[in-house]
Design a protein around this motif. Structure first.
Motif, PDB file in Angstrom:
ATOM      1  N   TYR A   6       0.731  -1.488   0.131  1.00 45.12           N
ATOM      2  CA  TYR A   6      -0.098  -0.040   0.109  1.00 45.12           C
ATOM      3  C   TYR A   6       0.849   1.386   0.142  1.00 45.12           C
ATOM      4  O   TYR A   6       0.275   2.435  -0.186  1.00 45.12           O
ATOM      5  CB  TYR A   6      -1.090   0.032   1.263  1.00 45.12           C
ATOM      6  CG  TYR A   6      -1.959  -1.290   0.975  1.00 45.12           C
ATOM      7  CD1 TYR A   6      -2.744  -1.432   0.036  1.00 45.12           C
ATOM      8  CD2 TYR A   6      -1.771  -2.142   2.070  1.00 45.12           C
ATOM      9  CE1 TYR A   6      -3.654  -2.536  -0.278  1.00 45.12           C
ATOM     10  CE2 TYR A   6      -2.676  -3.187   1.845  1.00 45.12           C
ATOM     11  CZ  TYR A   6      -3.486  -3.487   0.732  1.00 45.12           C
ATOM     12  OH  TYR A   6      -4.323  -4.470   0.602  1.00 45.12           O
TER      13      TYR A   6
ATOM     14  N   SER B 196       1.353   2.855  -3.977  1.00 46.30           N
ATOM     15  CA  SER B 196       0.381   3.197  -4.476  1.00 46.30           C
ATOM     16  C   SER B 196      -0.110   4.555  -3.883  1.00 46.30           C
ATOM     17  O   SER B 196      -0.341   5.558  -4.482  1.00 46.30           O
ATOM     18  CB  SER B 196      -0.676   2.394  -4.725  1.00 46.30           C
ATOM     19  OG  SER B 196      -1.238   1.804  -3.747  1.00 46.30           O
ATOM     20  N   SER B 197      -0.018   4.495  -2.613  1.00 42.73           N
ATOM     21  CA  SER B 197      -0.563   5.615  -1.678  1.00 42.73           C
ATOM     22  C   SER B 197       0.443   6.896  -2.111  1.00 42.73           C
ATOM     23  O   SER B 197       0.022   8.005  -2.073  1.00 42.73           O
ATOM     24  CB  SER B 197      -0.447   5.539  -0.486  1.00 42.73           C
ATOM     25  OG  SER B 197      -1.606   4.520  -0.001  1.00 42.73           O
TER      26      SER B 197
ATOM     27  N   CYS C  86      -0.644   8.274  -5.327  1.00 43.89           N
ATOM     28  CA  CYS C  86      -1.720   9.139  -5.173  1.00 43.89           C
ATOM     29  C   CYS C  86      -1.623  10.627  -4.377  1.00 43.89           C
ATOM     30  O   CYS C  86      -2.180  11.427  -4.916  1.00 43.89           O
ATOM     31  CB  CYS C  86      -2.775   8.291  -4.561  1.00 43.89           C
ATOM     32  SG  CYS C  86      -4.417   8.884  -4.446  1.00 43.89           S
ATOM     33  N   TYR C  87      -0.762  10.485  -3.447  1.00 43.33           N
ATOM     34  CA  TYR C  87      -0.392  11.718  -2.624  1.00 43.33           C
ATOM     35  C   TYR C  87       0.046  12.765  -3.457  1.00 43.33           C
ATOM     36  O   TYR C  87      -0.226  13.682  -3.465  1.00 43.33           O
ATOM     37  CB  TYR C  87       0.583  11.200  -1.551  1.00 43.33           C
ATOM     38  CG  TYR C  87       0.753  12.489  -0.752  1.00 43.33           C
ATOM     39  CD1 TYR C  87      -0.234  12.964   0.147  1.00 43.33           C
ATOM     40  CD2 TYR C  87       1.991  13.203  -0.884  1.00 43.33           C
ATOM     41  CE1 TYR C  87       0.140  14.144   0.848  1.00 43.33           C
ATOM     42  CE2 TYR C  87       2.196  14.329  -0.474  1.00 43.33           C
ATOM     43  CZ  TYR C  87       1.429  14.807   0.657  1.00 43.33           C
ATOM     44  OH  TYR C  87       1.439  16.313   1.289  1.00 43.33           O
TER      45      TYR C  87
ATOM     46  N   ALA D 295      -8.985   8.641  -7.457  1.00 44.44           N
ATOM     47  CA  ALA D 295      -9.102   7.280  -6.828  1.00 44.44           C
ATOM     48  C   ALA D 295      -9.069   5.885  -7.641  1.00 44.44           C
ATOM     49  O   ALA D 295      -8.473   5.061  -7.363  1.00 44.44           O
ATOM     50  CB  ALA D 295      -9.829   7.123  -5.492  1.00 44.44           C
TER      51      ALA D 295
ATOM     52  N   LEU E  43      -6.213   6.088 -10.590  1.00 46.77           N
ATOM     53  CA  LEU E  43      -4.901   5.842 -10.416  1.00 46.77           C
ATOM     54  C   LEU E  43      -4.615   4.581  -9.766  1.00 46.77           C
ATOM     55  O   LEU E  43      -5.642   3.923  -9.250  1.00 46.77           O
ATOM     56  CB  LEU E  43      -4.255   6.564  -9.179  1.00 46.77           C
ATOM     57  CG  LEU E  43      -4.218   8.297  -9.436  1.00 46.77           C
ATOM     58  CD1 LEU E  43      -3.901   9.109  -8.243  1.00 46.77           C
ATOM     59  CD2 LEU E  43      -3.068   8.297 -10.493  1.00 46.77           C
TER      60      LEU E  43
ATOM     61  N   GLY F 299      -3.602   1.111  -7.389  1.00 51.58           N
ATOM     62  CA  GLY F 299      -3.886   1.034  -6.093  1.00 51.58           C
ATOM     63  C   GLY F 299      -5.394   0.743  -5.813  1.00 51.58           C
ATOM     64  O   GLY F 299      -5.979   0.629  -6.707  1.00 51.58           O
TER      65      GLY F 299
ATOM     66  N   ASN G 264      -9.155   1.611  -4.819  1.00 49.00           N
ATOM     67  CA  ASN G 264      -9.597   2.654  -4.821  1.00 49.00           C
ATOM     68  C   ASN G 264     -10.050   3.624  -3.341  1.00 49.00           C
ATOM     69  O   ASN G 264      -9.803   4.635  -3.107  1.00 49.00           O
ATOM     70  CB  ASN G 264     -11.182   2.470  -5.109  1.00 49.00           C
ATOM     71  CG  ASN G 264     -11.260   2.188  -6.667  1.00 49.00           C
ATOM     72  OD1 ASN G 264     -10.241   2.248  -7.227  1.00 49.00           O
ATOM     73  ND2 ASN G 264     -12.144   1.527  -7.091  1.00 49.00           N
TER      74      ASN G 264
ATOM     75  N   THR H   2      -8.066   3.073  -0.394  1.00 46.31           N
ATOM     76  CA  THR H   2      -7.002   3.585   0.347  1.00 46.31           C
ATOM     77  C   THR H   2      -6.482   4.906  -0.314  1.00 46.31           C
ATOM     78  O   THR H   2      -6.177   5.840   0.002  1.00 46.31           O
ATOM     79  CB  THR H   2      -5.781   2.613   0.334  1.00 46.31           C
ATOM     80  OG1 THR H   2      -5.628   2.037  -1.086  1.00 46.31           O
ATOM     81  CG2 THR H   2      -6.067   1.652   1.278  1.00 46.31           C
ATOM     82  N   ASN H   3      -6.684   4.948  -1.940  1.00 38.84           N
ATOM     83  CA  ASN H   3      -6.409   6.052  -2.663  1.00 38.84           C
ATOM     84  C   ASN H   3      -7.098   7.195  -2.201  1.00 38.84           C
ATOM     85  O   ASN H   3      -6.850   8.461  -2.100  1.00 38.84           O
ATOM     86  CB  ASN H   3      -6.689   5.877  -4.155  1.00 38.84           C
ATOM     87  CG  ASN H   3      -5.349   5.319  -4.669  1.00 38.84           C
ATOM     88  OD1 ASN H   3      -4.198   4.888  -4.150  1.00 38.84           O
ATOM     89  ND2 ASN H   3      -5.565   4.621  -5.899  1.00 38.84           N
TER      90      ASN H   3
ATOM     91  N   SER I  18      -2.835  12.299   5.381  1.00 41.66           N
ATOM     92  CA  SER I  18      -2.802  10.972   4.346  1.00 41.66           C
ATOM     93  C   SER I  18      -2.250   9.802   5.158  1.00 41.66           C
ATOM     94  O   SER I  18      -3.045   8.741   5.171  1.00 41.66           O
ATOM     95  CB  SER I  18      -2.098  11.206   3.174  1.00 41.66           C
ATOM     96  OG  SER I  18      -2.668  12.324   2.357  1.00 41.66           O
TER      97      SER I  18
END
Lengths: 178, 186
Positions: free
Chosen positions: A86, A89-90, A93-94, B56, B59, B61, B63, B65-66, B81
């Motif tokens: 995680y 990908s986080s 996204c950030y 979300a 991207l 990953g 959905n 958690t995004n 975050s």
């Protein structure tokens, strides 16, 4: 180096974190290949068992990776797997979200915001359709979906527990009378 | 952070995502997050939230958690975050540990399986409800409606892969929204 299970988990799972576009189902095939055939962390039968378990755990179904981590290296293996699954990908996204936030109020930002809205709506409805298909696509499932959506439309602040419990009870009753 | 609203505390942020994460079965999480963040607490507005829903999903990953990353970032920056994502994953992680040890005794039972499938259907219903609301608010004119239908048909009905569809849909949709967006921002 190849024998170190924690390093192996990172090497296998971190790329899958970025590769899992459009949901966790994209990672099953490569994860199975790496975990069973390449690295022999689990047997094929164990993998299927863990896959079945992962479907009963709340949260993302890619948590299957953490189950495998737990299986081969205990608690530490599970934790390392979570981070590998995680964090990449986080972080991506950030980064995108931060750029997004910085340009708030600019014309192109507003245009992008309004341009993304119909795409989001289309994707949500497509998601409903594919979840309905995955869940069996039968009349009972469809009825519960419509009932739950209708109840929420009727009372917007209805607690999700009520909707989940209602669905569970309906299926339980159907299972009993079957 | 403009400070027009009181800052959301890290504890509150963690708790919201902890409970959502713990009871997330079947993937209908985005509407639940919207309910807690927008509808109940008013921490964000729908116009701020919906682009996050799009990002979300687009991207890589998961959905949910995004979206937690997006919401946390908007409310409290990078630490927000981190707190939101960890909150989201704490429950599933703990359940995973319990399940890994006990599964052969409990989870195989058909009664449990039926209940889980039912809860998942209830969650899909929440998703449908959110979809209807998103369709309504995004229906700004014929062009937007056509984009929406095209994305739905391509991804949902035809099951084309998400990335090429989105790579075509975003430029088209943004170009169509450009005049209005520029005016609204101006």
């Amino acid at each position: 180096m190849r024998d170190d299970p924690l390093l192996g988990l990172i090497v296998v799972l971190a790329p899958l974190s970025i590769a899992s576009i459009g949901g966790a189902s994209a990672i099953y095939a490569p994860l199975q290949y790496e975990a069973v055939e390449v690295r022999h962390w689990v047997t094929g039968a164990q993998f299927l068992d863990l896959f079945a378990i992962s479907r009963f755990i709340p949260g993302p179904s890619s948590i299957l990776g953490a189950l495998i981590g737990f299986n081969i290296a205990g608690l530490l293996g599970a934790l390392v797997a979570m981070v590998a699954l995680y964090l990449p990908s986080s972080a991506l996204c950030y980064a995108v979200g931060a750029v997004w936030d910085r340009h708030r109020g600019k014309p192109w930002h507003t245009a992008l915001e309004q341009g993304l809205a119909p795409i989001a709506a289309g994707l949500i409805m497509a998601g409903v359709l594919s979840l309905y298909r995955i869940s069996g696509g039968d009349v009972l499932t469809g009825t519960v979906i419509l009932g739950s959506a209708g109840a929420l439309a009727w009372k917007r602040k209805l607690h999700p527990f009520i909707l989940l419990a209602g669905g569970a009870i309906a299926f339980e009753l159907a299972w009993l009378v079957r | 952070m403009s400070g027009e609203q009181p800052r959301v505390g890290f504890g509150a942020l963690y708790r919201v995502f902890f409970w959502i994460g713990l009871f997330s079965f079947g993937g209908g999480l985005l509407p639940w997050i919207q309910r807690e963040i927008v509808t109940l607490r008013g921490w964000m507005k729908d116009e701020e939230f919906l682009p996050g829903v799009a990002l979300a999903q687009i991207l890589p990953g998961v959905n949910s958690t995004n979206l937690a990353v997006f919401v946390g970032q908007r409310l409290r920056g990078a630490p927000g975050s981190v707190v939101a994502v960890i909150g989201m994953l704490t429950g599933p992680f703990l359940v995973m540990l319990v399940a890994a040890v006990t599964y052969q005794y409990v989870l195989g039972a058909p009664a449990i399986q039926a209940a889980m499938a039912g809860a998942a259907a209830g969650a899909i219903g929440m998703m449908l409800n959110m979809g209807v609301a998103a369709v309504r608010s995004a229906s700004r004119g014929v062009a937007a409606i056509l984009v929406m239908i095209a994305v739905f048909v391509a991804v949902g009905v035809m099951r084309w892969s998400l990335i090429p569809v989105v790579l075509v849909a975003i430029p088209v949709s943004v170009a169509l929204a450009w005049p209005r967006g520029a005016r609204d921002a101006g």
